[in-house]
Design an enzyme around this catalytic site. Structure first.
Site, PDB file in Angstrom:
ATOM      1  N   HIS A   1       0.812  -1.235   0.000  1.00  0.00           N
ATOM      2  CA  HIS A   1       0.000   0.000   0.000  1.00  0.00           C
ATOM      3  C   HIS A   1       0.844   1.284   0.000  1.00  0.00           C
ATOM      4  CE1 HIS A   1      -3.552  -2.435   1.039  1.00  0.00           C
ATOM      5  NE2 HIS A   1      -2.796  -3.029   1.933  1.00  0.00           N
TER       6      HIS A   1
HETATM    7  C1  BDR Z   1      -2.448   0.767   5.638  1.00  0.00           C
HETATM    8  O1  BDR Z   1      -2.607   0.203   6.932  1.00  0.00           O
HETATM    9  C2  BDR Z   1      -1.362  -0.123   7.473  1.00  0.00           C
HETATM   10  O2  BDR Z   1      -1.436  -1.339   8.166  1.00  0.00           O
HETATM   11  C3  BDR Z   1      -0.381  -0.143   6.329  1.00  0.00           C
HETATM   12  O3  BDR Z   1       0.911   0.221   6.762  1.00  0.00           O
HETATM   13  C4  BDR Z   1      -0.966   0.854   5.361  1.00  0.00           C
HETATM   14  O4  BDR Z   1      -0.499   2.166   5.633  1.00  0.00           O
HETATM   15  C5  BDR Z   1      -3.197  -0.100   4.636  1.00  0.00           C
HETATM   16  O5  BDR Z   1      -4.567  -0.122   4.942  1.00  0.00           O
END
Ligand code: BDR
Ligand code: CA
Length: 314
Positions: free
Chosen positions: A243
């Site tokens: 992500h």
């Molecule tokens: C986001 O949630 C976190 O766990 C990850 O680092 C990312 O920023 C994804 O939904």
């Protein structure tokens, strides 16, 4: 070419760690002005330690690291240990470093001063990849920085359902009030939500390929991503979504992405909708219009990510 000044506000976090690596490998285009660590995937102490050590591992020696908010504006702290492990980096422990935090005092004040000290005419791009707590606090406490913010390229939210609840994405769910403040700040925002980040992933064979590379940094990222991939259902056609790296790759390679304008309201209720980003189609002229990315050239994305990871030297 003038480099883009960026500030990484993150909660490392395995995909945050990949975002750091992308930034470290993009010195031709990006100038990392500073890093702040916000409570999110793990506690403030753990994400701050991870941010400091990762910055040292990646030779970001001149990049100051500070501690951001220790808790969300209103909600209680809720981590994502099931995705990122107890350390925040899976089974990986980043090497100890002699690098110190840039200040033991208020990290947000440090951030404010650093942004205002940019050479005249230069601005900052804020890149939050954790809960939006630091962004809201910065804007509300030091409104004078607003004029120096070029735009915000954030990871968070979704118009297609959530990952932490049915409706909400983790970064927004963890601090909905902070996200609502940011989305209504009037700043130009590019939203890398689940609409795009679920499409921006690696296959397990690409992740396992890192293990074949001899460098210590590639081995470290294999270790982290191998843990992170545990949550991926590849048989169901899922990629391991990296992500947070999407923000940096968008900044260095915007031609890989497309999107649309929306306005965003965050559900700040105490219901099962809490943290949902309610997106309505908009135009560039609408107040608080945000660019929601939703399409990517995946093969090129993967190539950029893997080439940059491979380029990092011990
Ligand atoms: C986001 O949630 C976190 O766990 C990850 O680092 C990312 O920023 C994804 O939904
Ligand atoms: Ca994150």
């Amino acid at each position: 070419m003038q480099k883009t000044n960026i500030w990484l506000d993150s909660d490392p976090g395995i995909d945050d760690a990949v975002a750091f690596a992308m930034a470290a490998a993009s010195g031709d285009k990006l100038n990392v002005v500073g890093i702040s660590a916000v409570s999110g995937n793990q506690s403030s102490d753990r994400v701050t330690r991870n941010a400091l050590r990762l910055s040292a591992l990646l030779h970001m020696d001149d990049v100051p690291v500070v501690r951001g908010a220790r808790k969300p504006l209103i909600k209680q702290v809720a981590d994502a240990a099931e995705v990122h492990g107890e350390s925040g980096l899976g089974h990986y422990t980043a090497p100890e470093t002699t690098k110190q935090l840039a200040t033991e005092d208020n990290g947000l004040l440090y951030m404010r001063n650093r942004i205002l000290a940019l050479p005249e005419g230069e601005k900052i791009t804020l890149v939050p990849t954790g809960p939006m707590t630091d962004m809201a606090l910065l804007l509300q406490t030091f409104p004078e920085v607003k004029a120096r913010i070029e735009r915000v390229v954030l990871m968070g939210g979704s118009s297609i359902g959530g990952n932490v609840t049915e409706k909400a994405e983790f970064n927004i769910w963890a601090d909905p009030e902070a996200a609502q403040i940011l989305f209504h700040s009037g700043l130009p925002i590019v939203m890398c939500g689940l609409d795009i980040t679920l499409k921006c992933g690696l296959t397990s064979s690409q992740i396992q390929g890192l293990r074949q590379q001899p460098g210590a940094i590639q081995q470290a990222y294999w270790r982290m991503l191998n843990f992170y991939a545990g949550a991926t259902d590849e048989e169901a056609g899922q990629l391991t979504a990296i992500h947070d790296a999407t923000t940096i790759i968008f900044l260095t390679n915007p031609e890989l992405f497309s999107g649309k304008f929306v306005t965003v309201d965050v559900d700040c209720s105490n219901t099962d909708g809490q943290g949902e980003t309610l997106c309505s189609d908009a135009t560039i002229d609408d107040d608080n219009a945000v660019v929601l990315l939703n399409a990517v050239d995946l093969p090129r994305y993967q190539e950029v990510l893997l080439t940059k990871l491979a380029s990092l030297k011990e």
